[in-house]
Design a protein around this motif. Structure first.
Motif, short mmCIF file in Angstrom:
data_model
loop_
_atom_site.label_atom_id
_atom_site.label_comp_id
_atom_site.label_asym_id
_atom_site.label_seq_id
_atom_site.Cartn_x
_atom_site.Cartn_y
_atom_site.Cartn_z
N VAL A 121 0.82 -1.22 0.00
CA VAL A 121 0.00 0.00 0.00
C VAL A 121 0.86 1.27 0.00
O VAL A 121 0.54 2.24 -0.70
CB VAL A 121 -0.95 0.00 1.22
CG1 VAL A 121 -1.71 1.31 1.32
CG2 VAL A 121 -1.93 -1.18 1.11
N ILE A 122 1.93 1.27 0.77
CA ILE A 122 2.71 2.51 0.90
C ILE A 122 3.77 2.67 -0.19
O ILE A 122 4.24 3.80 -0.43
CB ILE A 122 3.38 2.62 2.29
CG1 ILE A 122 4.45 1.52 2.46
CG2 ILE A 122 2.34 2.56 3.39
CD1 ILE A 122 5.24 1.66 3.76
N ASP A 123 4.14 1.59 -0.89
CA ASP A 123 5.15 1.72 -1.93
C ASP A 123 4.71 2.67 -3.06
O ASP A 123 5.51 3.50 -3.49
CB ASP A 123 5.51 0.35 -2.50
CG ASP A 123 6.62 0.43 -3.52
OD1 ASP A 123 7.77 0.67 -3.12
OD2 ASP A 123 6.33 0.28 -4.74
N PRO A 124 3.46 2.59 -3.53
CA PRO A 124 3.03 3.56 -4.55
C PRO A 124 3.06 5.01 -4.07
O PRO A 124 3.11 5.95 -4.88
CB PRO A 124 1.60 3.13 -4.88
CG PRO A 124 1.55 1.69 -4.51
CD PRO A 124 2.42 1.56 -3.30
N LEU A 125 3.05 5.19 -2.72
CA LEU A 125 3.14 6.54 -2.15
C LEU A 125 4.58 6.95 -1.93
O LEU A 125 4.86 8.03 -1.39
CB LEU A 125 2.38 6.59 -0.82
CG LEU A 125 0.90 6.17 -0.86
CD1 LEU A 125 0.31 6.14 0.54
CD2 LEU A 125 0.11 7.12 -1.76
N ASN A 126 5.50 6.07 -2.35
CA ASN A 126 6.95 6.29 -2.18
C ASN A 126 7.35 6.45 -0.71
O ASN A 126 8.26 7.21 -0.37
CB ASN A 126 7.45 7.49 -2.99
CG ASN A 126 8.85 7.25 -3.52
OD1 ASN A 126 9.22 6.12 -3.84
ND2 ASN A 126 9.65 8.30 -3.59
N LEU A 127 6.64 5.71 0.13
CA LEU A 127 6.95 5.67 1.55
C LEU A 127 7.49 4.28 1.92
O LEU A 127 7.24 3.30 1.22
CB LEU A 127 5.71 5.98 2.39
CG LEU A 127 5.15 7.40 2.27
CD1 LEU A 127 3.83 7.51 3.02
CD2 LEU A 127 6.16 8.43 2.78
N SER A 128 8.19 4.23 3.05
CA SER A 128 8.81 2.99 3.48
C SER A 128 8.68 2.84 4.99
O SER A 128 8.55 3.84 5.71
CB SER A 128 10.29 2.98 3.08
OG SER A 128 10.88 1.73 3.32
N ILE A 129 8.72 1.59 5.46
CA ILE A 129 8.67 1.33 6.89
C ILE A 129 10.00 1.73 7.51
O ILE A 129 11.07 1.44 6.97
CB ILE A 129 8.36 -0.16 7.14
CG1 ILE A 129 6.96 -0.48 6.63
CG2 ILE A 129 8.49 -0.51 8.62
CD1 ILE A 129 6.71 -1.94 6.39
N LYS A 130 9.94 2.41 8.64
CA LYS A 130 11.16 2.94 9.26
C LYS A 130 12.00 1.83 9.88
O LYS A 130 13.21 1.75 9.64
CB LYS A 130 10.78 3.98 10.33
CG LYS A 130 11.98 4.65 10.99
CD LYS A 130 11.52 5.71 11.99
CE LYS A 130 12.71 6.38 12.65
NZ LYS A 130 12.28 7.41 13.65
N ILE A 131 11.35 0.96 10.68
CA ILE A 131 12.06 -0.15 11.34
C ILE A 131 11.19 -1.40 11.27
O ILE A 131 10.01 -1.37 11.62
CB ILE A 131 12.37 0.16 12.82
CG1 ILE A 131 13.22 1.42 12.95
CG2 ILE A 131 13.08 -1.03 13.48
CD1 ILE A 131 13.41 1.88 14.39
N MET A 132 11.77 -2.49 10.82
CA MET A 132 11.08 -3.78 10.80
C MET A 132 12.16 -4.86 10.74
O MET A 132 13.36 -4.57 10.64
CB MET A 132 10.15 -3.91 9.59
CG MET A 132 10.85 -3.72 8.26
SD MET A 132 9.81 -4.01 6.81
CE MET A 132 9.85 -5.79 6.73
N GLN A 133 11.73 -6.11 10.80
CA GLN A 133 12.68 -7.20 10.65
C GLN A 133 13.18 -7.29 9.21
O GLN A 133 12.62 -6.66 8.31
CB GLN A 133 12.03 -8.53 11.07
CG GLN A 133 11.58 -8.59 12.52
CD GLN A 133 10.11 -8.31 12.69
OE1 GLN A 133 9.54 -7.46 11.99
NE2 GLN A 133 9.47 -9.01 13.64
#
Length: 799
Positions: A121-133
């Motif tokens: 969902v967030i990739d098309p918004l050019n956003l990324s998860i800050k911290i994850m495994q």
């Protein structure tokens, strides 16, 4: 001739078995056993719910009394997501995105959503998860519960990117927790392993998606700390970084970093294809697990070839790995497992030799050691990074048998001491081998955590195998007291598997009653009895095939006693339909004294085996009694002597055979306990007797009681059914089988009761045996209802 006669008899018995049974029976008991990715920690829960709304979670909490466990992807590896007989909340269907704020770069999600589903969902918004495994399969709630981290440089655990939580507590209340409101709940829930409440929603900070370029460098381990400090630690261009420490010598390390770049993409995919099969990666892991030769191949062939291409890709793609790339072809005999150690950055040089020595001395098959950096976390109550650390992520292969598990526990305890000697700690999502003393030393704020948990959850309902071991507030409750009772726990599948064994109690009674009624022994339905046994056997095996691990030892025992019964009854079929029928022509209406004793002997045997092992019955005194009896009646002499000789042969052989079985049983098995334990409560005082004792009283009106097993257990349950008693568990189990005898037109209907099958009473076509499966809390109401409807409760199968 004797040899060929023996072969014919073997063929005869084989055919009797082949044409008996119920091979078409296809019903199985619902599988409520949960396991984690390693497949070495099966735990059977009471019920599993898969909520889609907050109201469903609240309703389940308010309308149950049992322990509660919470699970997502089941990637923790030591029982952190389950507990015996608990209400298990499987959060994976609770997986919606609540809102996205692109201006603030924040997202609020339901806790059961996977990182991968957020990325789509967030990739098309050019956003990324800050911290994850590193891998994207994990659920957000699970990641927050373990306070996860990844390969991100300049950050610590995930807690630094969590802004707010919505939590459901043990009384069903919904609370909001953040760094200003319910601050203590916020800090206890993150990294709290589901002990505080159900994480319903989480608000997370996002960052921009950017292009990243891969760099790598191999160096001696002595140079790694200086290299990291100079090139990685304060380099704001580095997004991901880890160091692969090569086993078995642990003297060389490869640093792999991904730096922000404006170079053209060499890999244009936005995310890794979810349909990727990872055949190559899985097989390469298998090669590395061969031993030292596999480690050499990896270090000098696989890695050099893999890192040749220059790679530029999107941050989101590098964060979308799937754990399938780590999955072996089978986990039946061996499995891959993780451990993780957090060592202060200034101590890695002194720790690595200790770690290496433990691995080498214990011949641990380490596949990979990955070093990741983490800044301190002073917020989470169960923080694993009270100072700046390097995380040593250990990926190793172990066997699944008990010996292999014990071996892992041994070297893990050694490793834990080594970790503590360097002022480090270890990650809790893995097997909870550490002692209570080690845990308290490694997690000094755990007392603060458990105190808050006790305040919010005084009944300790939110639990799992990890919390149960280290929670000081459970030390005196019944859950811990029952662990101190030898032979408290019994395998639940036994309640179904014992049904065919008990048929060797019911059928002799039918035979004795048949003789007592004066009917011709030759007319007894021996073949129907054989057929009935094998029907019960096949049904029991099929019923338990999916819900429980295979009980090979008990299955073999059922086969042995089934063959023994078939041989005995097979001989009687031949005899009674030839010699027996011939001599029955001479039978009189009145039977001889010897025949009366024979009938009494069969009755005594059938009564005896209801409570005692058959091989303890004294056969020979009955033979002596028959031969010493005087008979002055005018009964048929031929019939009297024929019955006497048959009885003598039968009981004499059983006397010899029983001694062999008794010797074998006592030399192979410990004497089984004649007690079974229950957790119950009642509003009136339970009446103790020689067969029912109160062992331990807990909080409120709950208590542990001990009841004599086998036939007496059924009798005692019938007595309790007339008292105001509630059963919570029996022998550590939450379900039990019960058989009833009733007319074919009758039935017992009660919510939550499942009819497994109907069985025949071979001497009375007007009756049937129903075998039911029910929650233990329904046992007493079921008995009471059955008896009120003139249905005979035949037996409660006490495992």
């Amino acid at each position: 001739m004797p040899f060929y006669g023996f072969l014919l008899f073997v063929l005869y018995i084989f055919l009797l078995i082949q044409f008996s049974g119920d091979s078409k029976f296809d019903t199985t008991i619902d599988n409520k056993t949960l396991n984690d990715i390693t497949q070495i920690n099966p735990i059977q829960v009471n019920q599993i719910i898969k909520p889609k709304t907050v109201n469903e979670i609240v309703y389940a909490i308010k309308n149950t009394t049992e322990p509660i466990s919470i699970g997502g992807g089941k990637y923790s590896m030591g029982g952190q997501t389950a507990f015996e007989n608990s209400l298990h909340i499987d959060m994976r269907s609770f997986n919606k995105i609540v809102r996205i704020d692109t201006t603030k770069k924040q997202i609020t999600v339901q806790a059961g959503i996977r990182w991968r589903d957020i990325q789509k969902v967030i990739d098309p918004l050019n956003l990324s998860i800050k911290i994850m495994q590193t891998y994207s399969n994990f659920t957000v709630g699970g990641a927050i519960s373990v306070n996860c981290h990844g390969r991100y440089v300049g950050y610590g655990p995930i807690i630094s990117s969590v802004l707010e939580l919505k939590i459901i507590t043990s009384n069903g209340a919904i609370i909001i927790a953040n760094r200003k409101v319910n601050q203590d709940v916020f800090y206890a829930t993150i990294g709290g392993y589901g002990g505080i409440g159900v994480i319903a929603e989480a608000t997370l900070q996002l960052v921009d998606n950017e292009k990243v370029e891969r760099f790598h460098q191999v160096m001696p381990i002595e140079e790694y700390k200086a290299y990291f400090d100079k090139n990685i630690r304060n380099n704001d261009k580095v997004v991901f970084q880890n160091g692969n420490l090569y086993p078995p010598k642990y003297d060389k390390i490869m640093s792999i970093s991904w730096e922000k770049t404006t170079k053209p993409l060499t890999d244009t995919d936005r995310l890794i294809d979810e349909n990727e099969n990872y055949w190559l990666e899985s097989n390469l892991s298998g090669v590395v697990s061969w031993g030292n030769s596999g480690k050499w191949i990896r270090e000098y062939t696989i890695d050099p070839l893999y890192f040749i291409p220059k790679t530029v890709r999107w941050r989101n793609k590098e964060a979308s790995y799937d754990v399938k790339e780590l999955e072996p072809s089978s986990r039946e005999k061996s499995t891959y497992v993780l451990q993780e150690y957090f060592i202060p950055v200034e101590h890695i040089k002194s720790f690595i030799p200790k770690m290496s020595a433990i691995f080498q001395n214990n011949k641990v098959n380490v596949i990979n050691v990955s070093l990741r950096h983490a800044l301190p976390d002073h917020e989470s109550y169960l923080s694993w990074a009270n100072r700046e650390v390097f995380a040593f992520v250990i990926y190793y292969k172990q066997g699944t048998n008990p010996e292999a598990k014990d071996h892992v526990k041994k070297w893990t305890l050694e490793m834990t001491d080594a970790i503590l000697s360097e002022n480090g700690t270890w990650y809790l999502p893995y097997q909870p081998h550490a002692t209570i003393e080690q845990f308290q030393k490694g997690y000094p704020n755990s007392a603060k955590y458990f105190a808050l948990k006790n305040k919010l959850d005084p009944d300790q309902r939110f639990t799992n195998k990890l919390l149960d071991k280290y929670n000081p507030y459970t030390e005196n409750n019944l859950a811990h007291q029952k662990k101190k009772i030898k032979e408290y726990f019994r395998a639940e599948e036994q309640t179904v598997l014992t049904v065919p064994e008990w048929y060797l109690v019911y059928n002799p009674k039918e035979y004795a009653d048949y003789l007592k009624s004066g009917k011709n022994p030759s007319d007894f339905p021996f073949y129907k009895s054989i057929d009935e046994y094998w029907k019960l056997y096949e049904r029991s095996i099929k019923l338990t095939s999916k819900a429980y691990p295979e009980n090979g030892e008990y299955k073999t025992m059922l086969q042995v006693i089934g063959v023994s019964m078939t041989m005995e009854y097979g001989l009687k079929i031949i005899y009674e339909n030839t010699t027996g029928r011939f001599f029955s022509l001479f039978a009189e209406d009145k039977i001889s004294k010897q025949e009366e004793i024979i009938i009494d002997a069969q009755k005594a045997y059938s009564d005896f085996v209801y409570q005692t092992a058959w091989y303890e019955f004294e056969f020979l005194p009955w033979v002596k009694k028959v031969w010493s009896a005087s008979d002055n009646s005018d009964c048929s002499t031929l019939r009297k002597w024929e019955r006497t000789m048959l009885f003598t042969a039968e009981f004499s052989f059983k006397a010899f055979y029983s001694k062999l079985i008794e010797w074998g049983a006592k030399s192979s098995y410990e004497t089984p306990s004649n007690l079974i334990y229950l957790v119950v409560s009642n509003t009136d005082a339970i009446k103790e007797s020689k067969d029912l004792k109160i062992i331990k009283k807990g909080n409120g009106d709950k208590m542990i009681i001990a009841v004599t097993r086998w036939a007496i257990f059924t009798t005692e349950m019938k007595k309790l059914a007339n008292q105001d008693v509630k059963i919570y568990e029996i022998s550590g189990n939450d379900e039990i089988a019960v058989s009833t005898i009733m007319s074919k037109s009758q039935d017992v209907n009660l919510d939550g009761i499942k009819l497994l099958y109907q069985s025949s009473i071979v001497t009375d076509d007007g009756l049937k045996r129903n075998v039911y499966f029910m929650p233990v809390e329904k046992l007493l109401p079921f008995i009471k209802k059955a008896e009120s409807e003139n249905v005979i409760v035949e037996h409660v199968y006490d495992y």
